[in-house]
Design an enzyme around this catalytic site. Structure first.
Site, PDB file in Angstrom:
ATOM      1  N   HIS A   1      -4.421   3.294   4.693  1.00  0.00           N
ATOM      2  CA  HIS A   1      -4.352   2.056   3.929  1.00  0.00           C
ATOM      3  C   HIS A   1      -4.767   2.355   2.492  1.00  0.00           C
ATOM      4  O   HIS A   1      -5.234   3.450   2.182  1.00  0.00           O
ATOM      5  CB  HIS A   1      -5.322   1.017   4.520  1.00  0.00           C
ATOM      6  CG  HIS A   1      -4.846   0.424   5.809  1.00  0.00           C
ATOM      7  ND1 HIS A   1      -4.275  -0.822   5.893  1.00  0.00           N
ATOM      8  CD2 HIS A   1      -4.831   0.921   7.080  1.00  0.00           C
ATOM      9  CE1 HIS A   1      -3.952  -1.081   7.147  1.00  0.00           C
ATOM     10  NE2 HIS A   1      -4.279  -0.040   7.881  1.00  0.00           N
TER      11      HIS A   1
ATOM     12  N   GLU B   1      -9.016   4.256   3.830  1.00  0.00           N
ATOM     13  CA  GLU B   1      -8.636   3.459   2.673  1.00  0.00           C
ATOM     14  C   GLU B   1      -8.597   4.417   1.488  1.00  0.00           C
ATOM     15  O   GLU B   1      -9.611   5.032   1.162  1.00  0.00           O
ATOM     16  CB  GLU B   1      -9.659   2.335   2.407  1.00  0.00           C
ATOM     17  CG  GLU B   1      -9.638   1.214   3.422  1.00  0.00           C
ATOM     18  CD  GLU B   1      -8.481   0.243   3.207  1.00  0.00           C
ATOM     19  OE1 GLU B   1      -7.714   0.405   2.241  1.00  0.00           O
ATOM     20  OE2 GLU B   1      -8.330  -0.667   4.036  1.00  0.00           O
TER      21      GLU B   1
ATOM     22  N   GLU C   1       0.844  -1.195   0.000  1.00  0.00           N
ATOM     23  CA  GLU C   1       0.000   0.000   0.000  1.00  0.00           C
ATOM     24  C   GLU C   1       0.882   1.249   0.000  1.00  0.00           C
ATOM     25  O   GLU C   1       0.821   2.099   0.876  1.00  0.00           O
ATOM     26  CB  GLU C   1      -0.979  -0.082   1.170  1.00  0.00           C
ATOM     27  CG  GLU C   1      -1.874  -1.311   1.014  1.00  0.00           C
ATOM     28  CD  GLU C   1      -2.738  -1.654   2.212  1.00  0.00           C
ATOM     29  OE1 GLU C   1      -3.246  -2.780   2.262  1.00  0.00           O
ATOM     30  OE2 GLU C   1      -2.911  -0.798   3.108  1.00  0.00           O
TER      31      GLU C   1
HETATM   32  C1  LIG Z   1      -8.859  -1.605   8.403  1.00  0.00           C
HETATM   33  C2  LIG Z   1      -9.518  -2.866   7.871  1.00  0.00           C
HETATM   34  C3  LIG Z   1     -10.995  -2.866   8.201  1.00  0.00           C
HETATM   35  C4  LIG Z   1      -9.346  -2.943   6.367  1.00  0.00           C
HETATM   36  C5  LIG Z   1      -7.930  -3.262   5.869  1.00  0.00           C
HETATM   37  N1  LIG Z   1      -8.018  -3.464   4.445  1.00  0.00           N
HETATM   38  S1  LIG Z   1      -6.644  -3.565   3.585  1.00  0.00           S
HETATM   39  N2  LIG Z   1      -5.917  -2.175   3.566  1.00  0.00           N
HETATM   40  O1  LIG Z   1      -5.780  -4.510   4.237  1.00  0.00           O
HETATM   41  O2  LIG Z   1      -6.986  -3.917   2.238  1.00  0.00           O
HETATM   42  C6  LIG Z   1      -7.401  -4.546   6.572  1.00  0.00           C
HETATM   43  O3  LIG Z   1      -7.840  -5.631   6.172  1.00  0.00           O
HETATM   44  O4  LIG Z   1      -6.569  -4.390   7.495  1.00  0.00           O
HETATM   45 ZN   LIG Z   2      -4.050  -2.165   4.397  1.00  0.00          ZN
END
Ligand SMILES: CC(C)C[C@H](NS(N)(=O)=O)C(=O)O
Ligand SMILES: [Zn+2]
Ligand SMILES: [Ca+2]
Ligand SMILES: [Ca+2]
Ligand SMILES: [Ca+2]
Length: 309
Positions: A198, A271, A72
């Site tokens: 993220h 995100e 990411e």
């Molecule tokens: C913060 C959570 C709810 C979402 C995140 N999504 S990611 N960035 O890994 O795709 C994750 O799975 O850690």
């Molecule tokens: Zn992530």
């Protein structure tokens, strides 16, 4: 290294250089330190931006963490964008000057330097998520609040959401934990707000992740409402979709649950771009970095403001 067409992304060493440059260019308002070391021995830098940065003043503190997940990379750019914006803008942009004079802003641009480096070490992007311990761990399942409680992570070492053998077993997470715990001064946690960046899906998420219930031990209706109101207000500024973290899917051992439940820190996950797509969504071209990081400028300013309430 990133491929030449994506040279706009920062490698770990380029990230360190950015931090050095900010500290050199803005000595009065930048102080850099370390949270600790990664599994492979890389330093995990922490940057502080504030007036009289070398003094621990009684100002509300706000933390931004990026790149828990290796691939990411846009999130590391987000943290570096905040670093650049709140230093270059000091003294000229009134909102930025106000924030820097009245807050202590902490930035950890690469929580997972080993993973981020590994992801770009081959001829092609590796799609790597976890850290680089001998048995790799999903850092966002390794935090110690309700760790492994609720089917929101895996106990299988081969799985991408492997939670590790114990909470804080990942040195990167133990280091960031130690940093946050070090901000308990005079018996009070000085950090009041946090965003963990993220990618991808364009979402603003708030705790809890471990349960789909709005309220639970340590989260009253009023506290939930504060999260939802601020989350919605921030999403209004960047066009992301606001929701409780578990509305996306249940996660246990995530950073938001720990920051809130253990330290009362108003902790969100953003995100970032893009909103959808396959695995190439983790690798947007570097041409979008400026647009997609500055897209969060108002939300960041809003959180910094709210941190004083
Ligand atoms: C913060 C959570 C709810 C979402 C995140 N999504 S990611 N960035 O890994 O795709 C994750 O799975 O850690
Ligand atoms: Zn992530
Ligand atoms: Ca390019
Ligand atoms: Ca200060
Ligand atoms: Ca302080």
């Amino acid at each position: 290294e990133f491929p030449p067409e994506d040279s706009g992304y920062h490698t770990y060493s380029e990230t360190l250089a950015e931090i050095e440059e900010a500290a050199t260019d803005h000595p009065g308002i930048v102080d850099s330190t370390s949270a600790g070391s990664s599994a492979r021995g890389r330093d995990i830098p922490v940057v502080k931006i504030s007036d009289r940065a070398d003094v621990d003043e009684a100002e509300p503190e706000v933390l931004f963490t990026c790149n828990q997940h290796a691939r990411e990379h846009l999130t590391a750019e987000m943290c570096l964008h905040i670093l650049r914006r709140y230093t270059d803008g000091y003294g000229s942009n009134p909102g930025i000057t106000e924030a820097v004079d009245n807050r202590e802003i902490w930035i950890i641009p690469m929580v997972n330097p080993d993973g981020a480096t590994y992801d770009v070490a081959g001829a092609d992007y590796r799609g790597w998520r976890r850290n680089r311990q001998s048995t790799p761990v999903d850092l966002n399942r390794n935090w110690g609040y309700r760790w492994g409680c609720c089917g929101g992570s895996s106990g299988d070492p081969s799985q991408p959401t492997y939670r590790g053998p114990a909470p804080f077993s990942a040195p990167e997470i133990a280091s960031v934990r130690d940093f946050v715990e070090s901000r308990v001064v005079g018996g009070r946690q000085r950090i009041t707000a946090h965003i963990d960046f993220h990618s991808f899906s364009e979402l603003v998420l708030w705790p809890y992740g471990y349960t789909t219930a709005d309220t639970a031990p340590g989260m009253t209706r009023e506290q939930y409402r504060r999260f939802a109101e601020l989350g919605n207000a921030m999403a209004d500024t960047n066009g992301y979709t606001p929701m409780q973290s578990s509305d996306l899917y249940v996660t246990d051992g995530s950073v938001n649950d720990w920051m809130w439940a253990e330290h009362g820190i108003l902790s969100f996950t953003f995100e970032m771009y893009p909103s959808g797509g396959g695995l190439d969504g983790f690798y947007p071209p570097d041409e979008v970095i400026q647009r997609e990081t500055s897209r969060n400028d108002e939300a960041v300013a809003m959180l910094l403001d709210e941190a004083g309430n």
